[in-house]
Design a protein around this motif. Structure first.
Motif, PDB file in Angstrom:
ATOM      1  N   PRO A 269      19.097  22.142  -5.832  1.00  0.00           N
ATOM      2  CA  PRO A 269      19.484  20.764  -6.154  1.00  0.00           C
ATOM      3  C   PRO A 269      20.969  20.547  -5.879  1.00  0.00           C
ATOM      4  CG  PRO A 269      18.173  21.728  -7.909  1.00  0.00           C
ATOM      5  CD  PRO A 269      18.509  22.834  -6.972  1.00  0.00           C
ATOM      6  N   ARG A 270      21.299  19.489  -5.167  1.00  0.00           N
ATOM      7  CA  ARG A 270      22.689  19.240  -4.756  1.00  0.00           C
ATOM      8  C   ARG A 270      23.413  18.426  -5.821  1.00  0.00           C
ATOM      9  NH1 ARG A 270      23.293  20.778   0.444  1.00  0.00           N
ATOM     10  NH2 ARG A 270      21.396  21.128   1.647  1.00  0.00           N
ATOM     11  N   TRP A 271      23.635  19.047  -6.987  1.00  0.00           N
ATOM     12  CA  TRP A 271      24.255  18.340  -8.092  1.00  0.00           C
ATOM     13  C   TRP A 271      25.729  18.660  -8.233  1.00  0.00           C
ATOM     14  CZ3 TRP A 271      19.515  20.303 -11.091  1.00  0.00           C
ATOM     15  CH2 TRP A 271      18.467  19.394 -10.970  1.00  0.00           C
ATOM     16  N   GLY A 272      26.188  19.732  -7.611  1.00  0.00           N
ATOM     17  CA  GLY A 272      27.563  20.138  -7.826  1.00  0.00           C
ATOM     18  C   GLY A 272      27.750  20.717  -9.216  1.00  0.00           C
ATOM     19  N   VAL A 273      28.977  20.600  -9.738  1.00  0.00           N
ATOM     20  CA  VAL A 273      29.301  21.159 -11.056  1.00  0.00           C
ATOM     21  C   VAL A 273      29.594  20.064 -12.077  1.00  0.00           C
ATOM     22  CG1 VAL A 273      30.953  22.578 -12.331  1.00  0.00           C
ATOM     23  CG2 VAL A 273      30.190  23.295 -10.064  1.00  0.00           C
ATOM     24  N   GLU A 274      30.339  19.050 -11.671  1.00  0.00           N
ATOM     25  CA  GLU A 274      30.791  18.038 -12.638  1.00  0.00           C
ATOM     26  C   GLU A 274      29.648  17.187 -13.171  1.00  0.00           C
ATOM     27  OE1 GLU A 274      33.608  17.867 -14.107  1.00  0.00           O
ATOM     28  OE2 GLU A 274      34.333  19.574 -12.953  1.00  0.00           O
ATOM     29  N   LEU A 551      18.891   5.368 -18.619  1.00  0.00           N
ATOM     30  CA  LEU A 551      19.938   6.395 -18.717  1.00  0.00           C
ATOM     31  C   LEU A 551      20.432   6.850 -17.344  1.00  0.00           C
ATOM     32  CD1 LEU A 551      18.631   8.482 -21.757  1.00  0.00           C
ATOM     33  CD2 LEU A 551      20.559   6.894 -21.690  1.00  0.00           C
ATOM     34  N   PRO A 552      19.562   7.055 -16.334  1.00  0.00           N
ATOM     35  CA  PRO A 552      20.083   7.343 -14.991  1.00  0.00           C
ATOM     36  C   PRO A 552      20.908   6.188 -14.420  1.00  0.00           C
ATOM     37  CG  PRO A 552      17.808   8.063 -15.147  1.00  0.00           C
ATOM     38  CD  PRO A 552      18.102   7.276 -16.403  1.00  0.00           C
ATOM     39  N   MET A 553      20.500   4.935 -14.674  1.00  0.00           N
ATOM     40  CA  MET A 553      21.282   3.788 -14.197  1.00  0.00           C
ATOM     41  C   MET A 553      22.687   3.803 -14.786  1.00  0.00           C
ATOM     42  SD  MET A 553      18.527   0.645 -14.249  1.00  0.00           S
ATOM     43  CE  MET A 553      19.832  -0.560 -14.359  1.00  0.00           C
ATOM     44  N   PRO A 558      20.193  12.565 -14.869  1.00  0.00           N
ATOM     45  CA  PRO A 558      19.703  12.469 -13.485  1.00  0.00           C
ATOM     46  C   PRO A 558      18.362  11.753 -13.444  1.00  0.00           C
ATOM     47  CG  PRO A 558      19.289  14.662 -14.353  1.00  0.00           C
ATOM     48  CD  PRO A 558      20.080  13.927 -15.409  1.00  0.00           C
ATOM     49  N   THR A 559      17.998  11.263 -12.267  1.00  0.00           N
ATOM     50  CA  THR A 559      16.706  10.581 -12.137  1.00  0.00           C
ATOM     51  C   THR A 559      15.546  11.550 -12.304  1.00  0.00           C
ATOM     52  OG1 THR A 559      16.931  10.835  -9.737  1.00  0.00           O
ATOM     53  CG2 THR A 559      17.576   8.710 -10.691  1.00  0.00           C
ATOM     54  N   ASP A 560      15.692  12.771 -11.776  1.00  0.00           N
ATOM     55  CA  ASP A 560      14.627  13.772 -11.932  1.00  0.00           C
ATOM     56  C   ASP A 560      14.979  14.679 -13.101  1.00  0.00           C
ATOM     57  OD1 ASP A 560      12.520  15.452 -11.681  1.00  0.00           O
ATOM     58  OD2 ASP A 560      12.863  15.994  -9.592  1.00  0.00           O
ATOM     59  N   ASP A 562      13.175  16.225 -15.460  1.00  0.00           N
ATOM     60  CA  ASP A 562      12.404  17.438 -15.705  1.00  0.00           C
ATOM     61  C   ASP A 562      12.904  18.584 -14.831  1.00  0.00           C
ATOM     62  OD1 ASP A 562      10.260  18.854 -17.006  1.00  0.00           O
ATOM     63  OD2 ASP A 562       9.152  18.739 -15.131  1.00  0.00           O
ATOM     64  N   THR A 563      13.181  18.287 -13.554  1.00  0.00           N
ATOM     65  CA  THR A 563      13.706  19.321 -12.653  1.00  0.00           C
ATOM     66  C   THR A 563      15.073  19.805 -13.123  1.00  0.00           C
ATOM     67  OG1 THR A 563      12.503  18.412 -10.774  1.00  0.00           O
ATOM     68  CG2 THR A 563      14.398  19.803 -10.272  1.00  0.00           C
ATOM     69  N   PHE A 564      15.910  18.891 -13.585  1.00  0.00           N
ATOM     70  CA  PHE A 564      17.237  19.261 -14.074  1.00  0.00           C
ATOM     71  C   PHE A 564      17.139  20.201 -15.276  1.00  0.00           C
ATOM     72  CE2 PHE A 564      20.654  18.211 -17.162  1.00  0.00           C
ATOM     73  CZ  PHE A 564      21.697  18.826 -16.501  1.00  0.00           C
ATOM     74  N   LEU A 565      16.254  19.882 -16.215  1.00  0.00           N
ATOM     75  CA  LEU A 565      16.111  20.716 -17.410  1.00  0.00           C
ATOM     76  C   LEU A 565      15.547  22.089 -17.054  1.00  0.00           C
ATOM     77  CD1 LEU A 565      14.729  18.072 -19.951  1.00  0.00           C
ATOM     78  CD2 LEU A 565      17.046  19.002 -19.828  1.00  0.00           C
ATOM     79  N   GLN A 566      14.570  22.124 -16.146  1.00  0.00           N
ATOM     80  CA  GLN A 566      14.045  23.418 -15.694  1.00  0.00           C
ATOM     81  C   GLN A 566      15.148  24.251 -15.035  1.00  0.00           C
ATOM     82  OE1 GLN A 566      10.178  23.564 -13.583  1.00  0.00           O
ATOM     83  NE2 GLN A 566      10.025  21.377 -13.996  1.00  0.00           N
ATOM     84  N   ASP A 567      15.978  23.588 -14.233  1.00  0.00           N
ATOM     85  CA  ASP A 567      17.058  24.273 -13.538  1.00  0.00           C
ATOM     86  C   ASP A 567      18.093  24.808 -14.528  1.00  0.00           C
ATOM     87  OD1 ASP A 567      18.478  24.788 -10.879  1.00  0.00           O
ATOM     88  OD2 ASP A 567      19.986  23.616 -11.947  1.00  0.00           O
ATOM     89  N   ALA A 568      18.438  23.993 -15.540  1.00  0.00           N
ATOM     90  CA  ALA A 568      19.403  24.445 -16.554  1.00  0.00           C
ATOM     91  C   ALA A 568      18.859  25.627 -17.335  1.00  0.00           C
ATOM     92  CB  ALA A 568      19.740  23.287 -17.490  1.00  0.00           C
ATOM     93  N   TYR A 569      17.552  25.638 -17.575  1.00  0.00           N
ATOM     94  CA  TYR A 569      16.916  26.773 -18.251  1.00  0.00           C
ATOM     95  C   TYR A 569      16.985  28.017 -17.371  1.00  0.00           C
ATOM     96  CZ  TYR A 569      13.022  29.687 -19.893  1.00  0.00           C
ATOM     97  OH  TYR A 569      12.243  30.750 -20.301  1.00  0.00           O
TER      98      TYR A 569
END
Length: 598
Positions: A269-274, A551-553, A558-560, A562-569
């Protein structure tokens, strides 16, 4: 009780104890099953310990929500908890219970009066404050985790970073772990060494120090930890390690990820760090406001005042219903009367129907929440629709148990919906200058129609109990599983609502207008609009409105999600507790919350 300061390893000790006890039980087939519960989400003033434990067992182990062998209203979770030596609750994080309104004092009272064996972890000051303020003492044996000695921390960091033991001879430069460990060993009384050694006295900070500098990030070196100009206090050092841990986690590539690109290749995922740091900060603030440690997807966005939740739901429903009715009526008018008239019809019907439906479901959101009518409505369902034999004893029991409550609930919901629908439509009609002679009869028709449809939906829901099945544990193993299964259940429900509403309203309209074609068309539009509104009255539907749209607006998530939470886990920032996520440590949640608000 297991006592220890923040980061001392209480949660890990509880986990290791639980694991060893479970392994022993699997061999001996005797003794209780250890289950870890995070106390941060418990309000002992409003919920008894027994009821809270039962609720958590049913949430995290859905098969325990099935009817047990006892009385009709009892579940397997109730039977196991009340039946004696079946479950050993390991209650982690007493200090995470809010210190307001005597909640901690009430929690200790309930611990003392409980007939269950309990293991409770806490920071010492939380228990001491209860004792000093209320004179209530826990009747428990206690062990307290000591801090790591400097030799413990040095030994761990040498092994973890593959740094050879230093005898103090030779020049090692002023960079790298070898320099840092030499300073701590040979000059422990300097201010820089003293501050760092004090911070490294807990396993949490020692492991964070190792993790933060594990990856070679340009411009960052462990020697920074001895820089007293950059980190003038021990708190500043701790916050640096927590912040750098998050940054390093998102600069690290993962071997396996929750998303996959073309041809099954992992996709980073191209989220960067900030941005992840900002989103995690919002989640931490959200949990702090709710007074819980559980990241429950169905509660995201609900920390704001109820009127703002209702407004967002109303606006979303209004826009969606306005588009549906505007496009439908505009298209049908354009076919018969030309494009210009079609556009005019689309604008008028879109605005009027969108406003009316938005007002209706915005108000319903507030009424239902305030009246507690639909308390469980905003909790994800642990059942799904499956075919059963009507002669089955369990099926007949469910039908008998649910028939009257669901029929009454459907009728009451229909009356409430009809009232609010009539109010919304009346407000729009009056604002457009229509006479009361037209407005009042139409409002009465809407109320009668909605009440009748509510009764029908209640009957369908009552009969639907025969098809409900508690979701097997193997199919509900993570927050994502709960989200997917709840989405499927809600979609089936709103399709049913749409079919019943559309056919009922369309039939009445067709008979009134003496046109079956108009009845079908109007019924289709009404069914879709009501389905969209009813969807927001469920856990999944409301989470779509708040966590996937608003909240994404606002840039908060993030818009996705579930993917973000899985990635953070997967990166170790979050941990998983049954079907919810939590921050890896309460200290990390506290830091991110404070940093986000600053």
């Amino acid at each position: 009780m297991v006592l220890g300061r923040a980061g001392a390893g209480k949660s890990v000790l509880a986990l290791q104890f639980s694991k060893s006890l479970a392994e022993k039980r699997s061999r001996d087939r005797q003794g209780p099953v250890p289950v870890i519960f995070s106390l941060g989400s418990w309000n002992p003033v409003t919920t008894t310990l027994r009821n809270w434990l039962i609720g958590r067992l049913e949430r995290d182990y859905s098969f325990l929500a099935a009817p047990g062998p006892g009385p009709e209203d009892t579940t397997w979770a109730t039977e196991l908890l009340d039946g004696g030596n079946y479950v050993l609750p390991i209650l982690d994080g007493f200090d995470e219970i809010a210190a307001d309104d005597g909640m901690r004092e009430e929690a200790v009272k309930q611990f003392n009066s409980s007939t269950l064996s309990l293991v409770v972890t806490s920071r010492p000051e939380a228990i001491n404050n209860v004792r000093d303020d209320s004179r209530i003492r826990p009747s428990a044996a206690a062990i307290e985790l000591a801090d790591l000695g400097l030799d413990d921390s040095l030994r761990y960091l040498r092994e973890a970073t593959a740094t050879p033991r230093d005898d103090g001879t030779g020049d090692v430069g002023r960079l790298g772990w070898r320099y840092v460990l030499r300073e701590l060993s040979l000059r422990p009384h300097t201010r820089a060494s003293h501050d760092l050694a004090t911070v490294l006295a807990t396993p949490l900070m020692t492991t964070l120090a190792r993790f933060a500098y594990e990856s070679r990030v340009p411009g960052h070196d462990p020697s920074d930890l001895l820089n007293t100009e950059k980190f003038s206090t021990q708190d500043a050092l701790e916050e640096h390690l927590l912040d750098f841990f998050v940054r390093t986690a998102y600069k690290r590539l993962l071997g396996s990820r929750p998303t996959s690109g073309a041809k099954g290749r992992p996709e980073e995922p191209r989220w960067g760090v900030e941005r992840p740091r900002h989103w995690l900060g919002y989640l931490a603030v959200h949990l702090t406001k709710l007074g819980t440690s559980d990241i429950e997807w169905w509660r995201l966005g609900t920390a704001m005042k109820l009127r703002w939740v209702a407004l967002r739901v109303g606006v979303t429903v209004g826009i969606a219903c306005g588009l549906v009715s505007g496009l439908a009526y505009g298209a049908s008018t354009a076919v018969g009367y030309g494009l210009l008239n079609g556009v005019l019809a689309a604008v008028i019907t879109g605005v009027t129907n969108g406003t009316a439906m938005g007002l209706t479901f915005g108000l319903m959101q507030g009424f239902v929440t305030k009246m507690k009518v639909g308390g469980p409505i905003f909790e994800p369902s642990r059942v799904e629709i499956r075919m059963h034999s009507w002669t089955d004893t369990e099926t007949r029991t469910r039908l008998r148990k649910n028939f009257l409550p669901r029929t009454r609930g459907g009728t009451a919901g229909g009356v409430l919906f009809g009232l609010l629908w009539a109010v919304g439509v009346t407000a729009v009609n009056v604002s457009m200058g229509n006479s009361w002679g037209v407005v009042v009869p139409f409002a009465g028709l809407l109320l009668a129609t909605a009440t009748g449809l509510g009764l029908v939906l209640g009957l369908i829901a009552a009969l639907g109990a025969g098809f409900e099945t508690v979701i097997p544990r193997k199919e509900l193993d993570s927050p994502s599983d709960l989200l997917i299964t709840n989405r499927a259940t809600v979609l089936k429900q709103i399709i049913t609502v749409g079919l019943v509403t559309g056919s009922g309203y369309g039939t009445l309209y067709g008979l009134t207008a003496n046109s079956s074609l108009s009845g079908v068309w109007i019924g289709l539009v009404a069914g879709v609009m009501v389905s969209l509104g009813v969807g927001t009255m469920t856990a999944w539907g409301r989470s779509v409105v708040l966590a996937r749209i608003w909240l994404p607006m606002a840039g908060q998530l993030p818009t996705d999600l579930d993917t973000f939470l899985q990635d953070a886990y997967a990166r170790g920032v979050l941990r998983r507790e049954g079907v919810v996520y939590q921050f890896r440590h309460a200290r990390l949640q506290e830091y991110l919350s404070n940093a986000h608000q600053r």
